[in-house]
Scaffold this motif. Structure first.
Motif, PDB file in Angstrom:
ATOM      1  N   ILE A  44       8.751  -1.881   0.367  1.00 33.26           N
ATOM      2  CA  ILE A  44       7.982  -0.802  -0.274  1.00 33.26           C
ATOM      3  C   ILE A  44       7.749   0.342   0.719  1.00 33.26           C
ATOM      4  N   ALA A  45       7.467  -0.042   1.962  1.00 34.35           N
ATOM      5  CA  ALA A  45       7.232   0.986   2.986  1.00 34.35           C
ATOM      6  C   ALA A  45       8.475   1.850   3.182  1.00 34.35           C
ATOM      7  N   ILE A  46       9.639   1.205   3.186  1.00 37.53           N
ATOM      8  CA  ILE A  46      10.896   1.959   3.332  1.00 37.53           C
ATOM      9  C   ILE A  46      11.052   2.909   2.140  1.00 37.53           C
ATOM     10  N   GLY A  47      10.721   2.408   0.960  1.00 37.19           N
ATOM     11  CA  GLY A  47      10.784   3.245  -0.236  1.00 37.19           C
ATOM     12  C   GLY A  47       9.837   4.426  -0.150  1.00 37.19           C
ATOM     13  N   LEU A  48       8.640   4.165   0.358  1.00 35.42           N
ATOM     14  CA  LEU A  48       7.660   5.258   0.495  1.00 35.42           C
ATOM     15  C   LEU A  48       8.164   6.333   1.446  1.00 35.42           C
ATOM     16  N   MET A  49       8.842   5.882   2.492  1.00 37.50           N
ATOM     17  CA  MET A  49       9.352   6.834   3.471  1.00 37.50           C
ATOM     18  C   MET A  49      10.446   7.732   2.894  1.00 37.50           C
ATOM     19  N   THR A  50      11.126   7.249   1.845  1.00 31.80           N
ATOM     20  CA  THR A  50      12.177   8.079   1.253  1.00 31.80           C
ATOM     21  C   THR A  50      11.602   9.120   0.286  1.00 31.80           C
ATOM     22  N   MET A  51      10.310   8.972  -0.032  1.00 29.78           N
ATOM     23  CA  MET A  51       9.724   9.881  -1.023  1.00 29.78           C
ATOM     24  C   MET A  51       9.188  11.149  -0.368  1.00 29.78           C
ATOM     25  N   LYS A  52       9.047  12.160  -1.205  1.00 30.10           N
ATOM     26  CA  LYS A  52       8.503  13.414  -0.681  1.00 30.10           C
ATOM     27  C   LYS A  52       7.021  13.207  -0.349  1.00 30.10           C
ATOM     28  N   ARG A  53       6.568  13.998   0.608  1.00 26.33           N
ATOM     29  CA  ARG A  53       5.209  13.838   1.131  1.00 26.33           C
ATOM     30  C   ARG A  53       4.161  13.769   0.018  1.00 26.33           C
ATOM     31  N   LEU A  54       4.293  14.691  -0.937  1.00 28.22           N
ATOM     32  CA  LEU A  54       3.294  14.783  -2.002  1.00 28.22           C
ATOM     33  C   LEU A  54       3.274  13.495  -2.840  1.00 28.22           C
TER      34      LEU A  54
END
Lengths: 549, 535
Positions: free
Chosen positions: B364-374
């Protein structure tokens, strides 16, 4: 090039014929009995074809009252057309399902080809459609959803073609076909607009539509679906149907909501509970046990059952996901496939049954396409191996597929009738035929449809079974059918379908009572008055007794 | 960035402290706690056995680590439920910190390390299990510690050996997972070791596992314990019945008997187990509802808040797209840690997937890192919001889990204990799962039951599913007991469940002195002052 096309055509035809074979083989005998859905739709179709009204006298209804389950109209009207050609045979109700189910096979080929631009994946997708347990099962059981999926894949195929070829006819064709698909089944009326919206959103740049191009299409689409929208929003029967199947009818959810009564923020927390519950149910539709283990629910043992998809396809489904993720220049298509699956299981997640595969078939059709991509990737990688190894691996996989398919066939043709005969109202046909044979001997025939192998269940549609198997004219049914005053009583002709109360009914004269051991006092029942015993499919458990008083 | 880590840790600590008396203990949790009290004060368990290695529970044997860990803590901080909860809170926080360290082995991105720790800190399951005594969370901590030790530059074999033994003495499921987990970790994270050496180094974990399992098998009821609790898939009567039934139906229908034998046989356990295993990891468990009983988590939440499913899918996509060998190893590790769940059928086994949660958090953390900041901020906010709402409005969870976590029982137990000082007590055995652990938890009194003075040993040496029915002046009423009138010397105060109250025959004293209600407002206990005896 011409030769290649010819080979591809031959292969698609072969796969379609294979699918057609498994959909039609012994169709007159399996399923072993018309289910209550089938008999109601068939008899209503006959009623519509003969009088323009359903059995309750409603003229060309938008929604069929049927057995108070308010059925969507598409399948009944299509069956009415088939009835005009083939008459009122049992097979008549199964013909539309078969036709749509068989046509879906080449349609999936064309759709997948348009989507993935790969003939190999398209061929494998149509092959999987031909042999998938859920496709075969629903094609054989007279189910309207097949028509909806056929129209869906056709509609989106036309829209994908519009992106490639830019002809307005593709655009209009796509929207029109998708509007028609919304009429086939209520879950489609919810999912198709959402899917269409995501399609437009995902491919907005590729669609490259100016407002002047888009507005007339949307207008045509909106005009086509406005009667449907009108009925969904304003027709009390349709609204009742939606209410009846909505997740709020779930007993466990009801209990959770009751815990909140009288508490502060009860209303907000109630919505939160509803969202929590629906979300969990929605995600449960992706349970691998359900998809590959027991989704079709053909036996009474969840562990040894049949899933919606062949178990052998599980690793290829995962490979397919990897293939699609890694495939370059496929971003939009990827998102569209994901949206299709996620939106496809939405109706099942919002209804009261823990699992309702008939509401999510579209998602499983797409899962077959993803699986086909996995099979294709596997095959490509297999080519890197030595010929002998390749041969061994392919043989093993083919063997697994064959065993898995044989397992499904055995469960479907052999075990399913034994295990679930009660759920398709076996032996209501035999009861009906017997009742009509005795009609002239008695003044009244009383039928209590409570029956069951393990526990009592009220069988529905008894009046439909009696009327259909007695060749009772629908026009007469419209006049004769009336509710009675006793518990659960409906009447027509000499028939009274109601609860049997032996304390009162035992004194009746010249009456034939047909009731199950659940409704009769078996200890004090005069055995000499039992004229006939009806058994469940296993020929061991008693379903009903016919008692002449 | 470390500020973020410590902020997350502090916030996680805060989440673990609010409504600290929630959830109420189950009978087994009360038993573990009360056992730790007696172990620390008397050196014996609740059955009077001196420092045993195998303990009793309602459903199975219990391994020693958790009980001794708590007793050690009780020795240091005193006898209270609060102290027990604090210990597990610290274990929960330890898991967060270790997840931060373990994430470093999979991804180079610092943000993903912090987010992994954050996700574990904010997992409702980990928070829930950080409040009650249980082996799942201890095992998770130890497995993470082992992974960390195995992947450190300087391999400390003493640490690895010690942790491995602790793991094997924590949970039976570890006997199946330890060796493949160790081997796989070494294979993919120790580039400096040859494959042969890795296999050689994995051998001790295999031998230790076999030795521990072998020791366990010396216990009289061990095979039964395995079959009923760890491998019940193979004794599932429904499967055997279905196989025989379907074969018979095939024969009746005239299908070839050989085909039926080929299609329906014991090989069926393979797909059944496999699908069951995967079902334990399905999205509904992770993001919908982790546990429907309230025993292992909040009933309205999965392992994470609903919003976490978006980065989870993004994480899966990202990992598969990148195809990095080390990150891909996260999948076999998750599968290996959870495969014992395949054999526990037909229900899902939430505690068996807990050790895999830190690794899922990394995805999940890796997925979060791929998302835009907002989006990242929005998802994190939603994760925290849903958790905060659920931890604030816990009344529904308390009510839903009222049968196994009877928060109303304290008042009854208090009455029983007070009354037991002056008179004999009879208590229905179906008021809760098992009432005596709750009594033992509240009293300073310890009476070793069934102690045989002649041999100087307790009679129940290996108590499998043993239910104590007498504790000092308190006796339990079973369904096979009948009510009678009492003699002059025999006067019992009776605490009756509805089942037993309805069984009291006419003519006997049915005058209810007091009633106790559960959280749903239903009458659960009726107190009859005198006049009832049992035979």
């Amino acid at each position: 090039m011409h030769k290649v096309r010819l080979i591809i055509f031959a292969l698609v035809l072969l796969v379609t014929l294979l699918g057609a074979f498994w959909r039609t083989v012994a169709i007159d005998r399996f399923p072993v009995h018309l289910s209550h859905d089938e008999v109601t739709q068939l008899y209503d179709a006959m009623s519509i074809a003969q009088t323009g009204k359903d059995i309750y006298g409603n003229f060309m209804p938008f929604i069929f009252k049927s057995v108070n389950d308010y059925k969507s109209p598409f399948y009944t009207y299509v069956t009415a057309l088939v009835y005009m050609f083939f008459g009122g045979e049992e097979l008549t109700i199964r013909i539309p399902g078969l036709v749509f189910g068989i046509l879906l096979i080449p349609a999936v080929f064309i759709f997948t080809h348009a989507l993935t631009k790969s003939t190999g994946i398209a061929l494998l997708a149509s092959f999987l459609t031909a042999i998938s347990p859920f496709e075969i099962f629903f094609s054989r059981k007279s189910f309207e959803n097949g028509a909806g999926i056929l129209l869906m894949v056709t509609g989106f195929m036309l829209l994908i073609n519009f992106i490639k070829r830019r002809g307005t006819i593709w655009l209009y064709g796509g929207f029109v076909v998708l509007a028609a698909a919304m009429y086939t089944y209520f879950s489609h009326a919810i999912v198709i607009p959402l899917l269409l919206l995501s399609f437009v959103f995902i491919f907005w740049r590729k669609l490259n539509l100016s407002p002047r191009q888009l507005m007339p299409v949307i207008l045509v689409w909106f005009l086509m679906i406005s009667p449907l929208l009108y009925n969904i929003v304003l027709n009390p029967d349709t609204r009742q149907r939606s209410k009846d199947v909505f997740i709020k009818q779930d007993i466990n959810l009801g209990e959770k909501l009751r815990f909140l009564e009288g508490k502060s923020f009860a209303s907000i927390l109630g919505y939160k509970t509803l969202i929590d519950y629906s979300f969990n149910r929605y995600l449960s539709q992706l349970n691998p046990q359900y998809l590959f283990g027991f989704g079709l629910d053909l036996t009474n043992e969840n562990a040894v059952n049949v899933g919606l998809l062949l178990l052998t396809t599980l690793p290829f489904l995962l490979l397919g996901v990897i293939y699609l993720i890694k495939k370059k220049n496929f971003s939009g298509e990827k998102k569209f496939i994901l949206s299709w699956v996620l939106l496809g299981v939405l109706p099942s997640g919002l209804t009261f049954e823990p699992f309702s595969p008939h509401r999510s078939i579209m998602a499983f059709t797409m899962l077959n396409i993803v699986t086909a991509a996995g099979l294709y990737l596997f095959y490509i990688n297999l080519n890197k191996l030595k010929l002998v190894v390749r041969g061994i691996v392919l043989s093993c996989i083919a063997l697994l597929f064959i065993v898995n398919f044989l397992y499904f066939l055995h469960i479907y043709f052999v075990n399913f009738p034994y295990e679930k005969s009660q759920w398709i109202h076996y032996p209501f046909k035999q009861v009906s035929l017997y009742a009509w044979s005795q009609k002239d001997r008695v003044d009244q025939i009383i039928f209590d449809p409570v029956f069951g192998e393990a526990q009592p269940v009220i069988g529905t549609a008894a009046h439909y079974y009696l009327a259909y198997y007695g060749n009772y004219p629908p026009a007469s049914m419209q006049k004769e059918y009336r509710p009675g005053f006793r518990p659960r009583e409906v009447l027509f002709d000499k028939f009274s379908i109601r609860k049997v109360d032996w304390r009162e009914d035992h004194s009746l004269k010249n009456v034939l009572i047909i009731a199950s051991p659940w409704a009769l006092p078996m200890d004090s029942l005069p055995k000499e008055k039992i004229e006939k015993t009806f058994y469940f499919y296993d020929n061991k458990a008693v379903a009903f007794y016919a008692i002449k008083l | 960035m470390k500020v973020y880590l410590w902020t997350a840790v502090l916030f996680a600590l805060f989440l673990r402290i609010i409504s600290f008396d929630f959830p109420f203990f189950t009978a087994d949790e009360a038993r573990i706690t009360s056992r730790a009290f007696t172990l620390s004060s008397e050196g014996v368990d609740e059955l009077g056995r001196r420092t045993p290695l195998i303990f009793n529970s309602l459903n199975d044997y219990q391994l020693p680590v958790v009980s001794y860990l708590i007793s050690l803590e009780v020795l240091l901080f005193g006898k209270s439920q609060l102290a027990v909860r604090i210990l597990f809170t610290l274990i929960g926080l330890g898991i967060s910190l270790l997840t931060y360290l373990v994430a470093q082995r999979f991804v180079a991105n610092k943000g993903a390390w912090y987010l992994s720790a954050f996700l574990i800190a904010f997992s409702p399951v980990i928070i829930f299990l950080s409040r009650v005594p249980n082996e799942a969370i201890v095992l998770t901590l130890l497995l993470l510690a082992l992974f960390y030790c195995l992947t450190r530059d300087r391999l400390s074999w003493i640490a690895v050996f010690t942790i491995s033994i602790a793991i094997l003495l924590t949970s039976k499921s570890a006997w199946l997972t330890l060796t493949p987990f160790t081997t796989l970790t070494l294979l993919f994270f120790r580039d400096d070791l040859s494959k042969r050496r890795i296999l050689f180094l994995s051998l001790p974990s295999l031998l230790l596992s076999l030795f521990t399992a072998g020791l366990f098998l010396q216990i009289p009821q061990s095979t039964r314990s395995f079959m009923e609790n760890n491998f019940n898939l193979f004794s599932e009567p429904g499967v055997f019945n279905a196989i025989n039934r379907f074969r018979g139906q095939g024969l009746e229908s005239g299908w070839p008997p050989l085909l039926a034998r080929a299609l329906f046989n014991k090989l069926a356990f393979l797909p059944i187990g496999m699908l069951h295993w995967l079902a334990n990891l399905q999205p509904a468990v992770l993001f919908g509802q982790f546990d429907s009983t309230g025993r292992w988590g909040l009933m309205s939440m999965g392992v994470w808040s609903k919003a976490a499913i978006i980065p989870f899918v993004a994480g899966l996509f990202s990992i598969l797209k990148l195809g990095d060998k080390k990150i891909l190893m996260i999948f076999p590790l998750i599968l290996i840690l959870t495969y014992p769940a395949a054999f526990v059928y037909p229900k899902l086994s939430p505690p068996l997937i807990v050790p895999a949660l830190p690794f899922l958090a990394i995805i999940i953390a890796i997925g979060l890192m791929t998302m835009k900041r907002l989006f990242q901020i929005l998802v994190v906010f939603l994760i925290m919001l849903e958790l905060a709402v659920n931890l604030t409005f816990i009344e529904q969870d308390i009510k839903n889990a009222d049968k196994i976590r009877p928060s109303w029982i304290s008042a009854v137990v208090s009455d029983i204990i007070t009354s037991s000082h002056s008179q004999s007590i009879l208590v229905s055995d179906d008021i809760v799962e098992d009432i005596l652990p709750f009594v033992l938890l509240e009293t300073n009194l310890f009476i070793a039951p069934k102690f045989d003075q002649k041999i100087g040993k307790v009679i129940v040496e290996y108590p499998y599913k043993y239910r104590q029915i007498k504790f000092g002046s308190i006796s339990l009423i079973g369904f096979d007991n009948k009510f009678t009138t009492c003699g002059r010397e025999q006067q019992f105060k009776t605490f009756l469940s509805l089942r037993d109250f309805d069984r009291i025959e006419e003519g006997l004293n049915k005058q209810v002195l007091q009633q106790y209600y559960d959280r749903l407002g239903q009458s659960r206990v009726m107190v009859v002052e005198k006049g009832l005896c049992i035979k």
